[in-house]
Design a protein around this motif. Structure first.
Motif, mmCIF file in Angstrom:
data_model
loop_
_atom_site.group_PDB
_atom_site.id
_atom_site.type_symbol
_atom_site.label_atom_id
_atom_site.label_comp_id
_atom_site.label_asym_id
_atom_site.label_seq_id
_atom_site.Cartn_x
_atom_site.Cartn_y
_atom_site.Cartn_z
ATOM 1 N N SER A 1 26.983 0.248 18.873
ATOM 2 C CA SER A 1 28.259 0.949 18.760
ATOM 3 C C SER A 1 29.327 0.122 19.477
ATOM 4 C CB SER A 1 28.126 2.325 19.403
ATOM 5 O OG SER A 1 29.282 3.067 19.172
ATOM 6 N N VAL A 2 30.360 -0.254 18.747
ATOM 7 C CA VAL A 2 31.415 -1.082 19.342
ATOM 8 C C VAL A 2 32.781 -0.517 18.970
ATOM 9 C CG1 VAL A 2 30.086 -3.224 19.383
ATOM 10 C CG2 VAL A 2 31.416 -2.622 17.354
ATOM 11 N N ARG A 3 33.813 -1.116 19.566
ATOM 12 C CA ARG A 3 35.182 -0.708 19.216
ATOM 13 C C ARG A 3 35.905 -1.896 18.582
ATOM 14 N NH1 ARG A 3 35.107 0.938 24.534
ATOM 15 N NH2 ARG A 3 34.616 3.143 24.863
ATOM 16 N N VAL B 1 42.574 1.811 17.580
ATOM 17 C CA VAL B 1 41.273 1.404 18.094
ATOM 18 C C VAL B 1 40.238 2.289 17.409
ATOM 19 C CG1 VAL B 1 39.769 1.227 20.105
ATOM 20 C CG2 VAL B 1 42.182 0.656 20.325
ATOM 21 N N ALA B 2 39.298 1.663 16.694
ATOM 22 C CA ALA B 2 38.280 2.414 15.968
ATOM 23 C C ALA B 2 36.943 2.265 16.685
ATOM 24 C CB ALA B 2 38.173 1.890 14.541
ATOM 25 N N GLU B 3 36.236 3.391 16.896
ATOM 26 C CA GLU B 3 34.900 3.350 17.479
ATOM 27 C C GLU B 3 33.893 3.541 16.353
ATOM 28 O OE1 GLU B 3 35.071 5.177 21.862
ATOM 29 O OE2 GLU B 3 35.521 6.635 20.315
ATOM 30 N N GLY B 4 32.893 2.691 16.321
ATOM 31 C CA GLY B 4 31.900 2.819 15.262
ATOM 32 C C GLY B 4 31.009 1.587 15.248
ATOM 33 N N HIS B 5 30.591 1.141 14.053
ATOM 34 C CA HIS B 5 29.728 -0.033 13.994
ATOM 35 C C HIS B 5 30.053 -0.883 12.773
ATOM 36 C CE1 HIS B 5 27.318 1.934 10.870
ATOM 37 N NE2 HIS B 5 27.580 3.029 11.548
ATOM 38 N N PHE B 6 29.716 -2.158 12.859
ATOM 39 C CA PHE B 6 29.920 -3.067 11.733
ATOM 40 C C PHE B 6 28.799 -2.876 10.730
ATOM 41 C CE2 PHE B 6 32.718 -5.109 14.719
ATOM 42 C CZ PHE B 6 33.729 -5.559 13.897
ATOM 43 N N ARG B 7 29.138 -3.053 9.457
ATOM 44 C CA ARG B 7 28.113 -3.018 8.412
ATOM 45 C C ARG B 7 27.716 -4.449 8.091
ATOM 46 N NH1 ARG B 7 32.159 0.364 6.286
ATOM 47 N NH2 ARG B 7 32.701 -1.316 4.869
ATOM 48 N N ALA B 8 26.599 -4.571 7.408
ATOM 49 C CA ALA B 8 26.091 -5.909 7.080
ATOM 50 C C ALA B 8 27.082 -6.691 6.219
ATOM 51 C CB ALA B 8 24.749 -5.795 6.375
ATOM 52 N N ASP B 9 27.906 -5.963 5.412
ATOM 53 C CA ASP B 9 28.847 -6.652 4.524
ATOM 54 C C ASP B 9 30.114 -7.105 5.248
ATOM 55 O OD1 ASP B 9 30.201 -4.326 4.983
ATOM 56 O OD2 ASP B 9 30.205 -3.607 2.916
ATOM 57 N N GLY B 10 30.189 -6.899 6.566
ATOM 58 C CA GLY B 10 31.357 -7.346 7.321
ATOM 59 C C GLY B 10 32.409 -6.281 7.490
ATOM 60 N N GLY B 11 32.235 -5.139 6.813
ATOM 61 C CA GLY B 11 33.174 -4.026 6.989
ATOM 62 C C GLY B 11 32.819 -3.227 8.232
ATOM 63 N N THR C 1 32.519 0.757 9.893
ATOM 64 C CA THR C 1 32.505 2.205 9.690
ATOM 65 C C THR C 1 32.879 2.865 11.003
ATOM 66 O OG1 THR C 1 30.761 1.978 8.056
ATOM 67 C CG2 THR C 1 31.135 4.185 8.961
ATOM 68 N N ALA C 2 33.970 3.624 10.984
ATOM 69 C CA ALA C 2 34.474 4.227 12.219
ATOM 70 C C ALA C 2 34.040 5.679 12.326
ATOM 71 C CB ALA C 2 35.994 4.139 12.252
ATOM 72 N N ASP C 3 33.610 6.075 13.545
ATOM 73 C CA ASP C 3 33.300 7.474 13.813
ATOM 74 C C ASP C 3 34.506 8.174 14.432
ATOM 75 O OD1 ASP C 3 30.643 6.809 13.116
ATOM 76 O OD2 ASP C 3 30.338 6.038 15.149
ATOM 77 N N THR C 4 35.286 7.436 15.203
ATOM 78 C CA THR C 4 36.463 7.999 15.879
ATOM 79 C C THR C 4 37.621 7.017 15.756
ATOM 80 O OG1 THR C 4 34.858 8.635 17.559
ATOM 81 C CG2 THR C 4 37.139 9.193 17.995
ATOM 82 N N LEU C 5 38.812 7.541 15.627
ATOM 83 C CA LEU C 5 40.004 6.694 15.648
ATOM 84 C C LEU C 5 40.863 7.081 16.838
ATOM 85 C CD1 LEU C 5 41.412 6.405 12.002
ATOM 86 C CD2 LEU C 5 39.980 4.794 13.257
ATOM 87 N N LEU C 6 41.351 6.082 17.582
ATOM 88 C CA LEU C 6 42.325 6.326 18.643
ATOM 89 C C LEU C 6 43.594 5.580 18.259
ATOM 90 C CD1 LEU C 6 40.076 5.629 21.757
ATOM 91 C CD2 LEU C 6 40.689 7.852 20.833
ATOM 92 N N ALA C 7 44.739 6.227 18.448
ATOM 93 C CA ALA C 7 45.994 5.521 18.188
ATOM 94 C C ALA C 7 46.318 4.695 19.423
ATOM 95 C CB ALA C 7 47.103 6.526 17.912
ATOM 96 N N LYS C 8 46.705 3.439 19.232
ATOM 97 C CA LYS C 8 47.108 2.611 20.373
ATOM 98 C C LYS C 8 48.616 2.459 20.316
ATOM 99 C CE LYS C 8 46.488 -2.048 22.306
ATOM 100 N NZ LYS C 8 47.205 -1.716 23.511
ATOM 101 N N HIS C 9 49.239 2.896 21.381
ATOM 102 C CA HIS C 9 50.698 2.818 21.415
ATOM 103 C C HIS C 9 51.102 1.442 21.932
ATOM 104 C CE1 HIS C 9 54.812 3.835 22.754
ATOM 105 N NE2 HIS C 9 54.756 4.553 21.658
ATOM 106 N N ASP C 10 52.260 0.935 21.513
ATOM 107 C CA ASP C 10 52.705 -0.330 22.101
ATOM 108 C C ASP C 10 53.758 -0.054 23.170
ATOM 109 O OD1 ASP C 10 55.104 0.092 20.866
ATOM 110 O OD2 ASP C 10 54.815 -1.410 19.312
ATOM 111 N N GLU C 11 54.265 -1.137 23.780
ATOM 112 C CA GLU C 11 55.121 -0.943 24.953
ATOM 113 C C GLU C 11 56.579 -0.678 24.600
ATOM 114 O OE1 GLU C 11 53.446 -3.568 24.119
ATOM 115 O OE2 GLU C 11 54.630 -5.402 24.278
ATOM 116 N N ARG C 12 56.872 -0.498 23.301
ATOM 117 C CA ARG C 12 58.264 -0.220 22.926
ATOM 118 C C ARG C 12 58.506 1.280 22.833
ATOM 119 N NH1 ARG C 12 58.257 -3.367 17.531
ATOM 120 N NH2 ARG C 12 56.301 -2.237 17.582
#
Lengths: 42, 272, 144
Positions: free
Chosen positions: C52-54, C103-113, C115-126
């Motif tokens: 499980s990676v982000r 930022v998506a939490e989930g895992h990579f598939r063998a085809d390079g895509g 699959t996300a289980d959770t999505l977090l919005a990342k805000h920028d500094e503006r």
């Protein structure tokens, strides 16, 4: 999502924390300085 | 005669007697006369007494103006909407959490080098308000994160290092208390206070060094990425909260000095 | 040297040593402390699909497409150098936008895509008011 409960909550916690430390520090200072004063008069 | 004052390594009887003797002593051969004049507890108290209410009320008024303006006078953010208003208290809390430790470290350093009891008192007086503001920074940030990121907490570089600073404050408070109870001279907490400074650059640059969920720095030396119409109340809250912090530190220093003086007087009366 | 000066030098040296040691420790930690992988970080060596990676970056403009079931979306995460297609089923955070950080939490598939289980919005500094944002860059909401 309505943001106002979050905003009000954050400001309220900040206010409570600051009022709390001001009260505690003020009382400690008053108590210590009164004790010095009382001992000096004796 | 050599100034005996330089030999006050121990946080014991000599220091107490010296605190008792108060004004009208001059130290021959002082290298930094102004610093030493300030370091005299009687002169410090003379300055601190009017300064405490001044800092406190100016701080409260400025902070209230800033909060009011931040809640009602500024436009909402184009993405976050009204949640952005938490910024006006979150940023000052983060600043004071970190500046508090900076001040604590400088005072600890001064105590270790010049062995001046007042420096140790100043360092200890900054610990509790510093810890409080670090905690408030974490809590307000968490409340901001839920509607913005979609999570209360994540173990990213910025959040984790700030939480670490809070724990370091708690450890310092416990250490300083234990040292005082044991009758120690305050050298161990002072060393700890200096060592903890390492965290400050880590917190500051965590968003640069590592990929973090927390956004990058908005306000730097070269300008800010916050629109001017949204930025200005922040200056009020920053200055207001800082003055408030100074007032709290002065109160706590006066409490510690008073307690010490009362103890010394009681001891003398018991001996007489 | 007076003892005062000796202590000054000693304390200064100790301080330098502490900072040096921490700098070394931090540089060793550099990769471990990252909260997420950027698409360019994993080109050529995908993380183990079972781990499980982000994954973090920008949501590519015009890449978001909603699937027939209404809850699954596909989009592309990019960091300007590389990009990864992502699939996610669930409720997106309010601040999830094209051209905005994610930022998506989930895992990579063998085809390079990914699959996300959770999505977090990342805000920028503006931070800016809506009128100003409209002039500077367009952001499109996913919601109708």
């Amino acid at each position: 999502m309505n943001p106002w409960p979050f905003v009000v909550g954050a400001y309220a916690i900040m206010g409570i924390g600051m009022a709390g430390i001001a009260g505690v520090s003020w009382r400690a200072m008053r108590r210590a300085e009164r004790a010095v004063e009382a001992l000096r008069r004796r | 005669m050599a100034p005996a004052y330089h030999n006050y390594g121990a946080w014991g009887e000599p220091a107490r007697l010296w605190l008792e003797s108060r004004a009208s002593i001059d130290y021959p051969g002082c290298a930094v006369p102004i610093l030493h004049a300030l370091a005299n507890p009687a002169r410090f108290l003379k300055l601190a007494r009017p300064l405490t209410p001044l800092c406190f009320w100016c701080g409260v008024v400025l902070a209230l103006i800033g909060c009011w303006a931040g809640l009602t006078r500024t436009p909402p953010d184009y993405l976050q909407g009204d949640t952005v208003r938490i910024l006006y208290i979150h940023v000052p809390a983060a600043w004071l959490g970190m500046a508090g430790w900076g001040g604590l470290a400088v005072a600890s350093f001064a105590y270790l080098v010049w062995r001046h009891p007042l420096a140790a008192i100043a360092a200890r007086a900054m610990a509790v308000p510093g810890a409080l503001f670090a905690a408030l920074c974490l809590v307000t940030g968490s409340i901001w994160g839920r509607p913005t990121w979609g999570t209360w907490w994540q173990w990213d570089g910025r959040l984790t290092s700030m939480l670490l600073l809070f724990f370091v404050y708690i450890a310092y408070i416990a250490l300083a208390r234990a040292d005082a109870d044991r009758g120690g001279d305050g050298r161990i907490p002072a060393v700890f206070g200096i060592a903890g400074t390492v965290l400050l650059p880590v917190i500051r640059y965590s968003v640069v060094w590592w990929h973090t969920l927390h956004q990058g720095q908005s306000i730097g030396l070269t300008g800010s990425t916050i629109a001017p119409s949204m930025l200005w109340p922040l200056w009020f809250t920053l200055s207001g909260f800082t003055l408030f912090f100074a007032a709290i530190v002065l109160m706590r220093m006066r409490a510690a000095l008073g307690l010490q003086k009362a103890e010394a007087r009681m001891r003398r009366m018991a001996a007489a | 040297m007076k003892p005062k000066h000796q202590r000054f030098v000693l304390a200064g040296l100790a301080l330098l040593a502490i900072f040096g040691a921490s700098a070394l420790a931090l540089s060793a930690l550099r990769d471990e402390a990252a909260f997420f992988y950027a698409p360019a970080d994993i080109v050529g060596h995908l993380p183990d699909p079972n781990r499980s990676v982000r994954l973090g970056g920008m949501v590519k403009q015009g890449s978001v497409e909603r699937q027939g079931d209404g809850v699954t979306i596909r989009f592309v995460v990019t960091d300007g150098k590389a990009s990864v297609p992502v699939r996610f089923t669930g409720v997106t955070p309010d601040l999830f936008r094209e051209g905005s950080g994610v930022v998506a939490e989930g895992h990579f598939r063998a085809d390079g895509g990914f699959t996300a289980d959770t999505l977090l919005a990342k805000h920028d500094e503006r931070y800016m008011p809506p009128q100003m944002a409209g002039k500077m860059h367009k952001t499109e909401s996913l919601k109708p």
